[in-house]
Design a protein around this motif. Sequence first.
Motif, mmCIF file in Angstrom:
data_model
loop_
_atom_site.group_PDB
_atom_site.id
_atom_site.type_symbol
_atom_site.label_atom_id
_atom_site.label_comp_id
_atom_site.label_asym_id
_atom_site.label_seq_id
_atom_site.Cartn_x
_atom_site.Cartn_y
_atom_site.Cartn_z
ATOM 1 N N ARG A 189 -0.144 -49.058 -0.067
ATOM 2 C CA ARG A 189 -1.401 -49.245 -0.790
ATOM 3 C C ARG A 189 -1.925 -47.934 -1.358
ATOM 4 N NH1 ARG A 189 0.557 -53.212 -0.520
ATOM 5 N NH2 ARG A 189 0.268 -54.927 0.923
ATOM 6 N N CYS A 190 -0.998 -47.045 -1.786
ATOM 7 C CA CYS A 190 -1.420 -45.718 -2.214
ATOM 8 C C CYS A 190 -2.210 -45.766 -3.509
ATOM 9 C CB CYS A 190 -0.200 -44.816 -2.389
ATOM 10 S SG CYS A 190 0.949 -45.422 -3.629
ATOM 11 N N ASP B 4 -17.635 -27.655 -4.943
ATOM 12 C CA ASP B 4 -16.502 -27.382 -4.070
ATOM 13 C C ASP B 4 -16.176 -28.577 -3.183
ATOM 14 O OD1 ASP B 4 -18.769 -27.347 -2.595
ATOM 15 O OD2 ASP B 4 -18.297 -25.530 -1.456
ATOM 16 N N ILE B 5 -16.684 -29.730 -3.539
ATOM 17 C CA ILE B 5 -16.401 -30.956 -2.780
ATOM 18 C C ILE B 5 -15.211 -31.666 -3.423
ATOM 19 C CG2 ILE B 5 -17.355 -33.135 -1.947
ATOM 20 C CD1 ILE B 5 -20.126 -31.934 -2.293
ATOM 21 N N VAL B 6 -14.282 -32.107 -2.607
ATOM 22 C CA VAL B 6 -13.108 -32.833 -3.076
ATOM 23 C C VAL B 6 -13.000 -34.144 -2.307
ATOM 24 C CG1 VAL B 6 -11.836 -30.773 -3.775
ATOM 25 C CG2 VAL B 6 -11.579 -31.658 -1.451
ATOM 26 N N GLU B 7 -12.347 -35.106 -2.944
ATOM 27 C CA GLU B 7 -12.099 -36.400 -2.305
ATOM 28 C C GLU B 7 -10.652 -36.451 -1.838
ATOM 29 O OE1 GLU B 7 -13.233 -40.853 -3.672
ATOM 30 O OE2 GLU B 7 -11.499 -39.985 -4.681
ATOM 31 N N VAL B 8 -10.444 -36.824 -0.584
ATOM 32 C CA VAL B 8 -9.116 -36.853 0.026
ATOM 33 C C VAL B 8 -8.847 -38.261 0.533
ATOM 34 C CG1 VAL B 8 -7.609 -35.866 1.791
ATOM 35 C CG2 VAL B 8 -9.328 -34.427 0.685
ATOM 36 N N GLN B 9 -7.668 -38.783 0.229
ATOM 37 C CA GLN B 9 -7.266 -40.121 0.663
ATOM 38 C C GLN B 9 -6.176 -40.012 1.715
ATOM 39 O OE1 GLN B 9 -6.360 -42.906 -2.436
ATOM 40 N NE2 GLN B 9 -5.164 -44.239 -1.097
ATOM 41 N N PHE B 10 -6.284 -40.892 2.724
ATOM 42 C CA PHE B 10 -5.302 -40.949 3.795
ATOM 43 C C PHE B 10 -4.547 -42.265 3.687
ATOM 44 C CE2 PHE B 10 -8.888 -38.333 5.006
ATOM 45 C CZ PHE B 10 -8.265 -37.160 5.378
ATOM 46 N N LYS B 11 -3.975 -42.709 4.778
ATOM 47 C CA LYS B 11 -3.183 -43.933 4.732
ATOM 48 C C LYS B 11 -4.063 -45.120 4.367
ATOM 49 C CE LYS B 11 -0.369 -46.971 7.602
ATOM 50 N NZ LYS B 11 0.109 -47.284 8.958
ATOM 51 N N ASN B 12 -3.461 -46.059 3.595
ATOM 52 C CA ASN B 12 -4.133 -47.296 3.207
ATOM 53 C C ASN B 12 -5.432 -47.001 2.465
ATOM 54 O OD1 ASN B 12 -2.176 -49.083 4.212
ATOM 55 N ND2 ASN B 12 -2.960 -48.832 6.267
ATOM 56 N N LYS C 239 -5.902 -29.435 -7.075
ATOM 57 C CA LYS C 239 -5.855 -30.411 -8.168
ATOM 58 C C LYS C 239 -5.429 -31.751 -7.597
ATOM 59 C CE LYS C 239 -1.070 -29.435 -9.624
ATOM 60 N NZ LYS C 239 -0.767 -28.571 -8.478
ATOM 61 N N LYS C 240 -5.553 -32.764 -8.411
ATOM 62 C CA LYS C 240 -5.221 -34.119 -7.989
ATOM 63 C C LYS C 240 -3.742 -34.206 -7.619
ATOM 64 C CE LYS C 240 -5.472 -38.897 -9.620
ATOM 65 N NZ LYS C 240 -5.856 -39.773 -10.747
ATOM 66 N N GLY C 241 -3.461 -34.751 -6.435
ATOM 67 C CA GLY C 241 -2.087 -34.891 -5.976
ATOM 68 C C GLY C 241 -1.667 -33.871 -4.949
ATOM 69 N N ASP C 242 -2.473 -32.843 -4.703
ATOM 70 C CA ASP C 242 -2.128 -31.825 -3.707
ATOM 71 C C ASP C 242 -2.257 -32.402 -2.300
ATOM 72 O OD1 ASP C 242 -1.598 -29.941 -5.599
ATOM 73 O OD2 ASP C 242 -3.578 -29.003 -5.527
ATOM 74 N N ILE C 243 -1.293 -32.059 -1.454
ATOM 75 C CA ILE C 243 -1.338 -32.453 -0.049
ATOM 76 C C ILE C 243 -2.018 -31.330 0.729
ATOM 77 C CG2 ILE C 243 0.018 -33.186 1.952
ATOM 78 C CD1 ILE C 243 2.222 -34.033 0.053
ATOM 79 N N ASP D 131 -5.912 -33.136 10.068
ATOM 80 C CA ASP D 131 -5.278 -34.304 9.469
ATOM 81 C C ASP D 131 -4.679 -33.905 8.129
ATOM 82 O OD1 ASP D 131 -4.388 -36.852 9.158
ATOM 83 O OD2 ASP D 131 -6.357 -37.817 9.226
ATOM 84 N N ILE D 132 -3.746 -34.724 7.655
ATOM 85 C CA ILE D 132 -3.063 -34.467 6.383
ATOM 86 C C ILE D 132 -3.422 -35.597 5.421
ATOM 87 C CG2 ILE D 132 -0.862 -34.079 5.231
ATOM 88 C CD1 ILE D 132 -1.541 -31.929 7.228
ATOM 89 N N GLY D 133 -3.855 -35.224 4.224
ATOM 90 C CA GLY D 133 -4.199 -36.208 3.202
ATOM 91 C C GLY D 133 -3.849 -35.721 1.816
ATOM 92 N N VAL D 134 -4.129 -36.553 0.824
ATOM 93 C CA VAL D 134 -3.810 -36.261 -0.577
ATOM 94 C C VAL D 134 -5.106 -36.181 -1.365
ATOM 95 C CG1 VAL D 134 -2.542 -37.009 -2.619
ATOM 96 C CG2 VAL D 134 -1.632 -37.500 -0.347
ATOM 97 N N VAL D 135 -5.264 -35.130 -2.149
ATOM 98 C CA VAL D 135 -6.444 -34.963 -2.995
ATOM 99 C C VAL D 135 -6.384 -35.982 -4.127
ATOM 100 C CG1 VAL D 135 -7.706 -33.394 -4.498
ATOM 101 C CG2 VAL D 135 -6.622 -32.526 -2.421
#
Length: 397
Positions: free
Chosen positions: A18-19, A39-47, A62-66, A76-80
């Motif tokens: 569900r990425c 300096d605020i970024v949105e990070v998505q995790f699983k699902n 940038k968008k797509g950085d881990i 935790d590890i997520g994607v910007v």
Amino acid sequence: MDTEAIPQNSKCDTCSSRCGKLEVFDWLSDLPRAGKETDIVEVQFKNTRKGFYRNSNHLKLKKGDIVAVEASPGHDIGVVTLTGELVLLQMKKNKQDPSDYEFKRVYRKAKPVDIDKWEEAKALEHETMLESRRIAERLNLNMKIGDVEYQGDGTKAIFYYIADERVDFRELIKVLADRFKVRIEMRQIGARQEAGRIGGIGPCGRELCCSTWITNFVSVTTNAARYQEISLNPQKLAGQCGKLKCCLNYELDAYIDAQKDFPPTDVPLETETETYYHFKTDIFKRLMWFSTGSENTGNVVMLAVEKVKEIIELNKQGRKVTRLASETVTSAVVSEIDYTNVVGEDSITRFDEQNKKSGKKRKSKRRKSSNKSGNAINQNRRRRKNRSSNSSGDNEV
């Protein structure tokens, strides 16, 4: 979907991760940064889990950085998924005030060691879910564990479960912590959220809306089906989650607006001889059907909405109409656009027809040639007979 936002070894080929469900289009990406930088970024995790983090180290993200972000405990590890001014608009959309929000920090961009450990933790999720289900069954707990999510550093696991009633899982947490050697967090989700996490194909033939784009679930009632004149059949109205389908709300506003000036359906129409009760309604054609029986469909008449309102007003004044007759609905005749040959192709069997015609021509040519040869042979035979008869006559003389 932007391919840069997808980490390597993701499950986008099967859509099981569900990425792309919460994918955000950055429509300010090609414009100069004229607004206030943040300096605020949105990070998505699983699902469907997302969070807002503060880039206190001023990393060039940038968008797509881990990235590795702060968690409790560990990291935790997520994607910007979003940066810049749109992050503030996204928080406003989610009704979150940046002044009151407790931001956690972005530590660093993920190193290869972090990513390897993250992948190892994700590989344990399926087997952990199956084992936790067996443990819950042995403890006789009336609950279903639908998914497990490991933290990026592997020190914590979130167990998503569904239950019809309150469950005392204190003993379950002790057993799970002893079995998997991680910190346990239990999160209860609803039936709709579980269907969105599992996914599937709906009766429309497309992937479930809850697993592709719906992020917040609005309550659906049977009134939505009644407004749209849909039969109250539980088997057809229920989705794979067992609840009423979310798509019942999609066209509800249009139906409600169209019925604003409709007369009430529980008011019968009185005539001099009979009483007519409402049978059904075509909302967008503004037609109503009435029958003489409240339970049967005998003597059905079709009336326009304006005509029904006139009859109801007359009945309120104590007057009754003589009789009801179905109105004829005149509709504009629309000329159907027939198939037109725009590329010079008549049909897919055109070559077969040509072959048949050519075959017939060949047969006719053969018949003509055979007839010609037969006529020539007959003519030669006749000439020979004539010669022989002439010679015999000369001898007799």
